[in-house]
Design an enzyme around this catalytic site. Structure first.
Site: not given
Length: 154
Positions: A8, A11, A13-15, A124
């Site tokens: 993401c 690095n 939140c999402r990933s 995001d």
């Protein structure tokens, strides 16, 4: 060993959420010796940081470990080190293509794993604040990805 890298922007939140969720699913299926998972960001703003508070809180609620996870930036070695590179949005795909080695890499856009969803990018939550929506997408997409890995590689 099969390897997966989630990517993401920062690095945090999402990933890392996807890394933690897929790791948990791998353990549940008894595949820890066969599949490794990591995550990285295309930007360097958060290198060395732990996952975002919203990600940590959500993973805590689901009793999913994120122990030892810290943000790092994608580098050119990742293109040879990982079998699956999974980007959270179009911008991440574009940024990966700009990294040396990324021009020809096979990159999966995460939402392509979930063709029945209306969203075509994982939002995001750093900007939206909606960590629950992101978790729902990631949880479903990681099931699809893990089934694909088992079918294609194991």
């Amino acid at each position: 060993m099969i390897s997966v890298l989630f990517v993401c922007l920062g690095n945090i939140c999402r990933s890392p959420m996807a890394e933690a969720v897929l790791r948990s699913k791998i353990v549940q299926r008894g595949l820890s010796e066969k599949i490794k998972v990591d995550s990285a960001g295309t930007g360097d703003w958060h290198v060395g940081s732990v996952p975002h508070e919203g990600t940590r809180k959500l993973l805590d609620n689901w009793r999913i470990s994120y122990e030892g996870m810290t943000a790092r930036q994608v580098d050119s070695r990742d293109f040879s080190d990982f079998d699956y590179m999974v980007a959270m949005d179009d911008s991440n795909v574009d940024n990966l293509r700009k990294v040396p080695g990324g021009e020809e890499a096979t990159i999966i856009k995460f939402m392509d794993l979930l063709p029945d969803e209306q969203l075509r990018e994982v939002p995001d939550p750093y900007f939206t604040g909606n960590f629950e929506e992101v978790y729902r997408l990631i949880d479903s997409g990681c099931d699809v990805l893990l089934d694909r890995i088992v079918r294609e590689k194991l």
